[in-house]
Design a protein around this motif. Structure first.
Motif, PDB file in Angstrom:
ATOM      1  N   ALA A   3       0.855  -1.184   0.000  1.00 29.48           N
ATOM      2  CA  ALA A   3       0.000   0.000   0.000  1.00 29.48           C
ATOM      3  C   ALA A   3       0.893   1.237   0.000  1.00 29.48           C
ATOM      4  CB  ALA A   3      -0.892   0.004   1.223  1.00 29.48           C
ATOM      5  N   THR A   5       1.223   5.297   0.406  1.00 30.88           N
ATOM      6  CA  THR A   5       0.544   6.472   0.947  1.00 30.88           C
ATOM      7  C   THR A   5       1.105   7.709   0.276  1.00 30.88           C
ATOM      8  OG1 THR A   5       2.135   6.650   2.734  1.00 30.88           O
ATOM      9  CG2 THR A   5       0.137   5.423   3.195  1.00 30.88           C
ATOM     10  N   LEU A   7       2.079  11.552   0.336  1.00 33.53           N
ATOM     11  CA  LEU A   7       2.426  12.604   1.276  1.00 33.53           C
ATOM     12  C   LEU A   7       2.091  13.953   0.671  1.00 33.53           C
ATOM     13  CD1 LEU A   7       5.931  11.366   2.400  1.00 33.53           C
ATOM     14  CD2 LEU A   7       3.788  11.143   3.626  1.00 33.53           C
TER      15      LEU A   7
END
Length: 96
Positions: A3, A5, A7
């Motif tokens: 996964a 993410t 920023l």
């Protein structure tokens, strides 16, 4: 499956400290410009060239030994006009 993410960087206006900033084109040296929606100020937030920190006492001492703004500027690799302005503002230069 990994996964990822995303920023996000929070940008804050230097003028009014508002986080309401949008992109606003690029300048001549291809740096991203930003505009604050609240105070309408447009500027580059991330400068590529950090300002140089010079020891003002060393600059003043070199000026007194050499006696020339131009030669002092050549030694420290800055403009002679910058040397003149720094020495006018500097309390260190008043001692010499």
């Amino acid at each position: 499956m990994k996964a990822f993410t995303m920023l996000s960087v929070l940008r804050i206006c230097h003028n009014c400290q508002s986080p309401n900033i949008i992109k606003n084109g690029k300048n001549a040296s291809n740096q991203q410009r930003y505009r604050c929606k609240d105070c309408n100020v447009t500027r580059v937030l991330d400068y590529r060239q950090p300002s140089r920190v010079l020891d003002m006492e060393q600059v003043a001492l070199t000026y007194t030994e050499r006696g020339s703004f131009r030669s002092t500027g050549r030694i420290f690799d800055v403009s002679h006009v910058s040397i003149l302005r720094w020495l006018k503002k500097s309390p260190v230069a008043a001692r010499f």
